[in-house]
Design an enzyme around this catalytic site. Structure first.
Site, PDB file in Angstrom:
ATOM      1  N   ASP A 184      73.824  40.564  -3.499  1.00  8.30           N
ATOM      2  CA  ASP A 184      73.282  39.387  -3.017  1.00  8.30           C
ATOM      3  C   ASP A 184      73.629  38.958  -1.651  1.00  8.30           C
ATOM      4  O   ASP A 184      75.065  39.353  -1.187  1.00  8.30           O
ATOM      5  CB  ASP A 184      73.838  38.101  -3.968  1.00  8.30           C
ATOM      6  CG  ASP A 184      73.505  36.863  -3.452  1.00  8.30           C
ATOM      7  OD1 ASP A 184      72.169  36.490  -3.330  1.00  8.30           O
ATOM      8  OD2 ASP A 184      74.529  36.255  -3.155  1.00  8.30           O
TER       9      ASP A 184
ATOM     10  N   ASP B  38      72.778  68.094  15.700  1.00  8.13           N
ATOM     11  CA  ASP B  38      72.822  67.789  14.301  1.00  8.13           C
ATOM     12  C   ASP B  38      73.185  66.393  14.305  1.00  8.13           C
ATOM     13  O   ASP B  38      74.103  65.996  14.855  1.00  8.13           O
ATOM     14  CB  ASP B  38      73.491  68.784  13.253  1.00  8.13           C
ATOM     15  CG  ASP B  38      73.229  70.206  13.442  1.00  8.13           C
ATOM     16  OD1 ASP B  38      71.953  70.437  14.169  1.00  8.13           O
ATOM     17  OD2 ASP B  38      73.766  70.928  12.830  1.00  8.13           O
TER      18      ASP B  38
ATOM     19  N   SER C 249       7.455  20.815  82.857  1.00 13.47           N
ATOM     20  CA  SER C 249       7.294  19.271  82.277  1.00 13.47           C
ATOM     21  C   SER C 249       8.109  19.015  80.939  1.00 13.47           C
ATOM     22  O   SER C 249       8.182  19.805  79.966  1.00 13.47           O
ATOM     23  CB  SER C 249       5.926  19.053  82.254  1.00 13.47           C
ATOM     24  OG  SER C 249       5.310  19.040  83.377  1.00 13.47           O
TER      25      SER C 249
ATOM     26  N   HIS D  53       3.027  13.636  78.559  1.00 15.60           N
ATOM     27  CA  HIS D  53       1.760  14.395  78.806  1.00 15.60           C
ATOM     28  C   HIS D  53       2.049  15.859  78.177  1.00 15.60           C
ATOM     29  O   HIS D  53       1.005  16.393  78.294  1.00 15.60           O
ATOM     30  CB  HIS D  53       1.587  14.585  80.336  1.00 15.60           C
ATOM     31  CG  HIS D  53       2.419  15.443  81.249  1.00 15.60           C
ATOM     32  ND1 HIS D  53       3.702  14.801  81.757  1.00 15.60           N
ATOM     33  CD2 HIS D  53       2.340  16.699  81.395  1.00 15.60           C
ATOM     34  CE1 HIS D  53       4.188  16.078  82.312  1.00 15.60           C
ATOM     35  NE2 HIS D  53       3.515  17.002  82.268  1.00 15.60           N
TER      36      HIS D  53
ATOM     37  N   ASP E 216       5.979   8.246  81.456  1.00 10.16           N
ATOM     38  CA  ASP E 216       5.732   9.794  80.942  1.00 10.16           C
ATOM     39  C   ASP E 216       6.885  10.072  80.042  1.00 10.16           C
ATOM     40  O   ASP E 216       7.617  10.728  80.477  1.00 10.16           O
ATOM     41  CB  ASP E 216       5.320  10.505  82.085  1.00 10.16           C
ATOM     42  CG  ASP E 216       4.729  11.916  81.578  1.00 10.16           C
ATOM     43  OD1 ASP E 216       4.538  11.988  80.500  1.00 10.16           O
ATOM     44  OD2 ASP E 216       4.942  12.906  82.605  1.00 10.16           O
TER      45      ASP E 216
ATOM     46  N   ASP F  12      69.561  71.180  14.171  1.00 11.58           N
ATOM     47  CA  ASP F  12      68.778  71.906  15.343  1.00 11.58           C
ATOM     48  C   ASP F  12      68.756  73.415  14.751  1.00 11.58           C
ATOM     49  O   ASP F  12      68.774  73.957  13.430  1.00 11.58           O
ATOM     50  CB  ASP F  12      69.353  71.831  16.675  1.00 11.58           C
ATOM     51  CG  ASP F  12      71.061  72.693  16.591  1.00 11.58           C
ATOM     52  OD1 ASP F  12      71.275  72.854  15.773  1.00 11.58           O
ATOM     53  OD2 ASP F  12      71.169  72.426  17.665  1.00 11.58           O
TER      54      ASP F  12
HETATM   55 CA   LIG Z   1      73.159  73.050  14.356  1.00 12.46          CA
HETATM   56 CA   LIG Z   2      72.673  34.384  -2.602  1.00 13.26          CA
END
Ligand SMILES: [Ca+2]
Ligand SMILES: [Ca+2]
Ligand SMILES: *[C@@H]1O[C@H](CO)[C@@H](O)[C@H](O)[C@H]1NC(C)=O
Ligand SMILES: *[C@@H]1O[C@H](CO)[C@@H](O)[C@H](O)[C@H]1NC(C)=O
Ligand SMILES: [Ca+2]
Length: 689
Positions: free
Chosen positions: A135, A71, A629, A477, A532, A117
């Site tokens: 305040d 609890d 050739s 050639h 050639d 619980d």
């Molecule tokens: Ca309890």
């Molecule tokens: Ca204040």
């Protein structure tokens, strides 16, 4: 009972705040008879702005458990757990240790949640408490309230105020002094920090503005007493700055005043002084007056002035010369100009000396020659660039490092202006045959052993040799009946039948075929294979690689010597007759001049003419044949590691192989090196231009 409660409340509330408003009660379900299993309560309240909310428990009796897991009463402030309670607590203990923490932040919220619980071993009465708002005293409890001098608390808020002679700044927290002074037209006077010679005000932000006729300049004389707060490491905590038309001087601080007299070269000056919220330093004091404007000795950076004087008066004319590697930011790009000192203390005309820029060097677009760090943006005087070739199959010819010189030209350390070139590494196969053989029954080449040999299949079978990445050389050639742009050459292959299937095969298309002008093209009555030789330009550069490389051209003037061994290769006729499907090569020797002059007859009673542009070679049982050739005759013979190899000859003509004379005639390439070079250069130039 009511009376008792009120008394009790008074007693409870007094220690906490002079102002506290009881808003209500909070207690566990079933209080005081006891709570049931599975009981729960969720409670939450928020404080108004500038207030805090408190819970005061006056009774607590819950089942006790480890960590209050059975609890519990849990209290959260703005979502954070600030207290978890269970068990039994005495009133005094609640008052002294529990209740003081059950408070919200200013304007914040509290949540109280209670749950039990499934079971209770014995009856528990639960809890009871009340809640209040009060305040928040910002002046007492909030060190960050921001008031630089006085703080006044009131219900739901607070305000700041200032001492005499200060006023609250726009932020409503900082106290500042009025110290701005605008002094137009005043040609002499005095300026000092607020309260001079007493300590200057905190949080000062002063602006002193001076302005006189534009042919005058303001001259400042600081008093020797100078005391502006400076940190031990020399940083300005408070500071004095002088703003002129050409820039800002300062901040100045410490105990040394700015050098006096201080010529501002400006007819408009603003002096600013700022202080932080601490310290008792004395500040500064200065007198100002005016003098005629003079022109500064520096007209523009990166230049010299002649004649040289510390300052110049109205009407004086000087020559400004830009430093080496700099030029004027005007069209003419010259580096000198005349300028005259004006009454306003400025030089007119006024040009800037800029660093010359060589621009990015002009290099071919083929991407082989590269500048290191290719996004190089540094192309100005004294900047350096470095070249390299992007492929290992090329080498850099020329210098690799160039500097942008004072004339705006790239120049190498050895004085070259022409950019380097990447030229093909020739005659250096990565793969070389290790033994010798012959074409007539020659040995079959492996890929990369003769990487310069290109196959021509049509219109008649022949060979060609790669001499750079865009050109091949062959026998005239072989190509005399070919249209300029219709010839296909195959590289990177051994088996000529695979040319259309093997992805390694490089198919090259001709763009231009240049037959030697001295070659006799009359074939009807051929007695002469002089000259050639022909050049083939490809329609694109080929990518050189291990299977496609260039051969070197002959160097020097020394002729081949009798018996010199060489390698000749081809896809031509073998001693079994018919063309070879695969590239074969063999080693043959150069024959003597006398041997070569005994020319065979190509047809009965038609002896051929032997010229100095030919040589002949062969070996017992070894020769080049028909359809070889145009192919290469390479020295020294390919035996591995003796490169660079050079193209000494081109397979040209000879008696039919079936006659088994083993004597072939070759075009002597040495005689054509200038023609090859000049022709390629002229063609490339004309195509570029
Ligand atoms: Ca309890
Ligand atoms: Ca204040
Ligand atoms: C309180 O809140 C818890 C968790 O959100 C929830 O399980 C429970 O039922 C609530 N109790 C009441 C009485 O609303
Ligand atoms: C810059 O390089 C070019 C080309 O080499 C040369 O003609 C010129 O004289 C060089 N300029 C200077 C200042 O060295
Ligand atoms: Ca200070």
């Amino acid at each position: 009972m009511l009376k008792l409660s009120l008394l009790l409340l008074k007693f409870l509330l007094l220690p906490y705040s002079t102002y506290s408003l009881l808003l209500g009660w909070v207690e566990s379900p079933g209080y005081p008879s006891g709570y049931l299993p599975h009981a729960s309560l969720n409670w939450s309240r928020c404080a108004p702005k500038g207030h805090t909310l408190s819970i005061r428990l006056i009774h607590l009796d819950l089942e006790d458990s480890q960590d209050c897991e059975n609890d519990a009463v849990k209290i959260f402030s703005n979502g954070n757990l600030i207290s978890i309670l269970c068990g039994k607590r005495e009133f005094e203990e609640l008052q002294t240790t529990v209740n003081p923490v059950l408070q919200s932040s200013p304007g914040g919220c509290l949540i109280l949640s209670f749950h039990s619980d499934f079971s209770n071993t014995k009856r528990h009465t639960g809890f009871r408490g009340f809640y209040t708002v009060q305040d928040f005293d910002e002046c007492e409890d909030d060190p960050d309230n921001g008031c630089t001098q006085f703080c006044h608390n009131f219900i739901g808020g607070y305000r700041c105020s200032c001492r005499h002679s200060y006023h609250l700044g726009a932020d409503k927290h900082t106290c500042t002094v009025s110290c701005n002074q605008d002094l137009p037209g005043l040609t002499r006077g005095e300026i000092s920090s607020p309260s001079w010679p007493g300590s200057y005000a905190e949080n000062a932000n002063c602006k002193y503005t001076l302005s006189v006729d534009d042919h005058l300049q303001l001259e400042l004389h600081f008093s020797d007493l100078f005391d502006v707060e400076e940190s031990p490491d020399g940083q300005c905590i408070d500071g004095l700055r002088i703003h002129t038309s050409s820039g800002t001087l300062g901040p100045y601080c410490g105990n040394t005043p700015p050098r006096s007299p201080l010529l501002t070269h400006s007819n408009q000056v603003q002096i600013t002084f700022t202080s932080d919220s601490f310290g008792t330093n004395k500040g500064f004091n200065l007198h100002f007056k005016t003098t005629d404007k003079v022109c500064p000795s520096v007209v523009t950076p990166h230049s010299t002035v002649t004649p040289e004087e510390p300052e110049y008066h109205q009407g004086q004319t000087v020559t400004v010369t830009c430093d080496d590697g700099h030029e004027l930011n005007i069209r003419s790009k010259s580096s000198q100009y005349l300028t005259t000192c004006q009454s306003t203390g400025v030089w007119a005309p006024s040009y800037i000396c800029e660093r010359v820029d060589c621009g990015f060097p002009d290099i071919p677009e083929d991407g082989i020659l590269k500048v290191m760090g290719s996004d190089n943006q540094h192309t100005q005087y004294t900047d350096q660039i470095q070249f390299h070739c992007s492929s290992n199959y090329y080498k850099l010819e020329g210098d690799d490092t160039y500097i942008c010189n004072a004339s705006g030209q790239w120049q190498s350390s050895s004085g070259k202006t022409e950019m380097p070139k990447c030229t093909e590494v020739c005659g250096m196969p990565e793969n070389e045959p290790q033994s010798t053989a012959r074409i007539l029954g020659g040995k079959i080449a492996k890929l990369g052993e003769i990487p310069w040999h290109l196959l021509i299949k049509e219109p008649s079978r022949g060979g060609a040799t790669l001499i750079n990445d865009r050109w091949a050389v062959t026998a005239a050639h072989v190509v005399e009946h070919v249209e300029q742009t219709s010839l296909s050459l195959y590289g990177g292959l051994i088996d000529g039948r695979t040319s259309s299937t093997d992805p390694n095969v490089v198919v090259i298309t001709s763009e231009k075929i240049i037959i030697h002008p001295g070659y006799a093209r009359n074939v009807n009555d051929r007695t002469n294979f002089d000259n050639d030789i022909a050049l083939i330009r490809f329609d694109a550069r080929v990518n050189l690689g291990p299977n496609l490389l260039t051969i070197c051209l002959p160097e020097g003037t020394i002729d081949l010597v009798e018996g010199e061994q060489s390698t000749v290769s081809g896809w031509g006729v073998t001693d079994r007759g018919g063309s070879s499907a695969v590239l074969r090569y063999t080693t043959i020797g150069v024959y003597s001049l006398e041997d070569c002059q005994k020319t065979p007859e190509l047809s009965p009673n038609n002896p051929m003419v032997f010229t100095d542009n030919m040589f002949c070679a062969g070996a017992d049982g070894k020769d080049s044949c028909e359809k070889d050739s145009g192919g290469p005759f390479v020295v020294p013979m390919l035996t591995g590691g003796n490169g660079p190899y050079r193209l000494a000859g081109i397979v040209s003509w000879g008696p039919p192989c079936r006659e088994r004379k083993y004597k072939g005639y070759y075009t002597k390439v040495k005689n054509y090196v200038p023609w090859i070079r000049d022709t390629i250069d002229a063609t490339e130039k004309s195509l570029k231009g």
